[in-house]
Enzyme design. Structure first.
Site, mmCIF file in Angstrom:
data_model
loop_
_atom_site.group_PDB
_atom_site.id
_atom_site.type_symbol
_atom_site.label_atom_id
_atom_site.label_comp_id
_atom_site.label_asym_id
_atom_site.label_seq_id
_atom_site.Cartn_x
_atom_site.Cartn_y
_atom_site.Cartn_z
ATOM 1 N N HIS A 159 0.840 -1.200 0.000
ATOM 2 C CA HIS A 159 0.000 0.000 0.000
ATOM 3 C C HIS A 159 0.878 1.254 0.000
ATOM 4 O O HIS A 159 2.067 1.176 0.309
ATOM 5 C CB HIS A 159 -0.897 0.041 1.250
ATOM 6 C CG HIS A 159 -2.118 -0.821 1.136
ATOM 7 N ND1 HIS A 159 -2.091 -2.157 1.458
ATOM 8 C CD2 HIS A 159 -3.389 -0.545 0.725
ATOM 9 C CE1 HIS A 159 -3.308 -2.664 1.260
ATOM 10 N NE2 HIS A 159 -4.106 -1.713 0.815
ATOM 11 N N LYS A 174 -0.424 4.748 4.668
ATOM 12 C CA LYS A 174 -1.264 3.778 5.392
ATOM 13 C C LYS A 174 -0.709 3.555 6.794
ATOM 14 O O LYS A 174 0.502 3.379 6.961
ATOM 15 C CB LYS A 174 -1.335 2.464 4.602
ATOM 16 C CG LYS A 174 -2.287 1.469 5.245
ATOM 17 C CD LYS A 174 -2.785 0.438 4.257
ATOM 18 C CE LYS A 174 -3.717 -0.545 4.926
ATOM 19 N NZ LYS A 174 -4.976 0.060 5.383
HETATM 20 P P1 NAD Z 1 -7.633 9.494 5.393
HETATM 21 O O1 NAD Z 1 -6.717 9.703 6.552
HETATM 22 O O2 NAD Z 1 -7.327 10.183 4.097
HETATM 23 O O3 NAD Z 1 -9.142 9.902 5.787
HETATM 24 C C1 NAD Z 1 -9.718 9.702 7.044
HETATM 25 C C2 NAD Z 1 -10.486 10.991 7.366
HETATM 26 O O4 NAD Z 1 -11.290 10.771 8.513
HETATM 27 C C3 NAD Z 1 -9.539 12.159 7.679
HETATM 28 O O5 NAD Z 1 -9.898 13.272 6.876
HETATM 29 C C4 NAD Z 1 -9.818 12.433 9.167
HETATM 30 O O6 NAD Z 1 -9.678 13.808 9.513
HETATM 31 C C5 NAD Z 1 -11.261 11.967 9.269
HETATM 32 N N1 NAD Z 1 -11.694 11.709 10.649
HETATM 33 C C6 NAD Z 1 -11.048 11.048 11.627
HETATM 34 N N2 NAD Z 1 -11.788 11.042 12.762
HETATM 35 C C7 NAD Z 1 -12.931 11.701 12.464
HETATM 36 C C8 NAD Z 1 -14.089 12.027 13.202
HETATM 37 N N3 NAD Z 1 -14.222 11.684 14.485
HETATM 38 N N4 NAD Z 1 -15.087 12.711 12.580
HETATM 39 C C9 NAD Z 1 -14.981 13.078 11.282
HETATM 40 N N5 NAD Z 1 -13.888 12.820 10.536
HETATM 41 C C10 NAD Z 1 -12.879 12.126 11.115
HETATM 42 O O7 NAD Z 1 -7.702 7.917 5.176
HETATM 43 P P2 NAD Z 1 -8.323 7.085 3.951
HETATM 44 O O8 NAD Z 1 -7.238 6.671 3.025
HETATM 45 O O9 NAD Z 1 -9.513 7.794 3.402
HETATM 46 O O10 NAD Z 1 -8.770 5.751 4.711
HETATM 47 C C11 NAD Z 1 -9.673 5.792 5.809
HETATM 48 C C12 NAD Z 1 -9.886 4.375 6.319
HETATM 49 O O11 NAD Z 1 -10.519 3.578 5.305
HETATM 50 C C13 NAD Z 1 -8.595 3.622 6.662
HETATM 51 O O12 NAD Z 1 -8.843 2.805 7.798
HETATM 52 C C14 NAD Z 1 -8.333 2.767 5.431
HETATM 53 O O13 NAD Z 1 -7.553 1.621 5.698
HETATM 54 C C15 NAD Z 1 -9.763 2.402 5.081
HETATM 55 N N6 NAD Z 1 -9.967 1.983 3.689
HETATM 56 C C16 NAD Z 1 -10.843 0.940 3.501
HETATM 57 C C17 NAD Z 1 -11.175 0.533 2.224
HETATM 58 C C18 NAD Z 1 -12.242 -0.526 2.035
HETATM 59 O O14 NAD Z 1 -12.548 -0.907 0.885
HETATM 60 N N7 NAD Z 1 -12.857 -0.987 3.115
HETATM 61 C C19 NAD Z 1 -10.581 1.161 1.114
HETATM 62 C C20 NAD Z 1 -9.684 2.208 1.344
HETATM 63 C C21 NAD Z 1 -9.403 2.633 2.639
#
Ligand code: NAD
Length: 265
Positions: free
Chosen positions: A154, A158
């Site tokens: 990744h 991450k």
């Molecule tokens: P990222 O850090 O870009 O985004 C996360 C966002 O959540 C940030 O903007 C952060 O400020 C916000 N946040 C955190 N706590 C919060 C709260 N209490 N209220 C509102 N906003 C809040 O990360 P990302 O790349 O978008 O990934 C997010 C998660 O999704 C990770 O755990 C990643 O592993 C997961 N993910 C899962 C899949 C899937 O298919 N299930 C795919 C991609 C990413």
């Protein structure tokens, strides 16, 4: 259907806003950002880099749950478990893609699933869910003469390892083999490890650049090796899957569902 996006300024959040605004049968009921964030109050469409949607980013998750039929969460494990409680409280369906959840945080989601539909999947893409099904079947067909290794790569941002998808693929392999993953998982190897333990399921993690997500499951024995791989070139496969899951919750009873349920696999 009114879809709310928590973490709408994140990498996934922005894609969810963009695709959610274009999907027939739904409208965006709101989006939240981390309290105190400089993105607070800004238009969620502008934050996502699409046109102005007339919906300001809020800080109150409770308000978002009240205003939505379903909420999508790609944030942090702490936020996901708080959102599970809000989903149950406000009778709002919940779709969680956040990875790295501790056992307690996952059981918070299961608990909410007793009151409302909750879809949880560490990977929302069709391809990875098919891969997981295949891995389960292949593991069931092969015995412990085949060593199972899960390899993932990744992007450099991450924060959890091995990825939630790698662990889910390990679980699929363990299920196929009829064992529990935890006592057989070899998550890290370093130094003088001794020979590989028969029956273990190994994990290897690579991090770098902007790789969206790559996973391989390898079945290796003396003289032959089977390899199954999935490569994501675009985050939209996850966002599309999450929106599909959100729409799927309409009319569903309470329950803790997976993408296999959503995709009918
Ligand atoms: P990222 O850090 O870009 O985004 C996360 C966002 O959540 C940030 O903007 C952060 O400020 C916000 N946040 C955190 N706590 C919060 C709260 N209490 N209220 C509102 N906003 C809040 O990360 P990302 O790349 O978008 O990934 C997010 C998660 O999704 C990770 O755990 C990643 O592993 C997961 N993910 C899962 C899949 C899937 O298919 N299930 C795919 C991609 C990413």
């Amino acid at each position: 259907m009114g879809i709310g996006i928590v973490g709408c300024a994140g990498r996934m959040g922005k894609r969810l806003v963009t695709l959610g605004s274009e999907t027939e049968g739904c409208h965006l009921s709101g989006g939240t950002v981390r309290p105190g964030s400089e993105a607070s109050g800004r238009d969620i469409g502008e934050l996502a880099g699409v046109s102005r949607l007339g919906v300001p980013a809020g800080e109150s998750a409770a308000e978002l749950f009240r205003a939505s039929d379903v909420v999508i969460d790609f944030t942090t494990p702490e936020a996901a478990s708080e959102n599970a409680q809000l989903a149950a409280e406000h009778t709002t369906a919940l779709v969680v893609g956040t990875t790295g959840l501790a056992d307690k945080q996952k059981s918070d989601l299961e608990e909410a699933g007793r009151k409302v539909p909750v879809v949880y999947a560490p990977n929302m893409s069709l391809g990875v869910n098919l891969l997981s099904l295949m891995v389960e079947r292949v593991a069931a067909a092969l015995d412990e003469d085949f060593d199972i290794e899960v390899l993932e790569m990744h992007h450099r941002h991450k924060v959890d390892a091995p990825s939630g998808t790698a662990l889910a693929l390990g679980e699929a392999a363990a299920r196929g083999r009829g064992i529990d993953l935890e006592p057989h998982a070899q998550r890290v190897r370093d130094g003088h490890t001794g020979p590989r333990k028969r029956g273990d399921i190994g994990f290897a993690t690579l991090r770098g650049g902007d790789v969206v997500g790559e996973h391989s499951v390898i079945f290796a024995t003396t003289g032959e090796r089977l390899e199954f791989a999935h490569k994501s070139g675009d985050r939209d496969i996850f966002a599309r899957g999450a929106i599909k899951a959100a729409l799927w919750t309409k009319g569903k009873g309470a329950g803790f569902y997976s993408m296999r349920d959503v995709l009918g696999l």
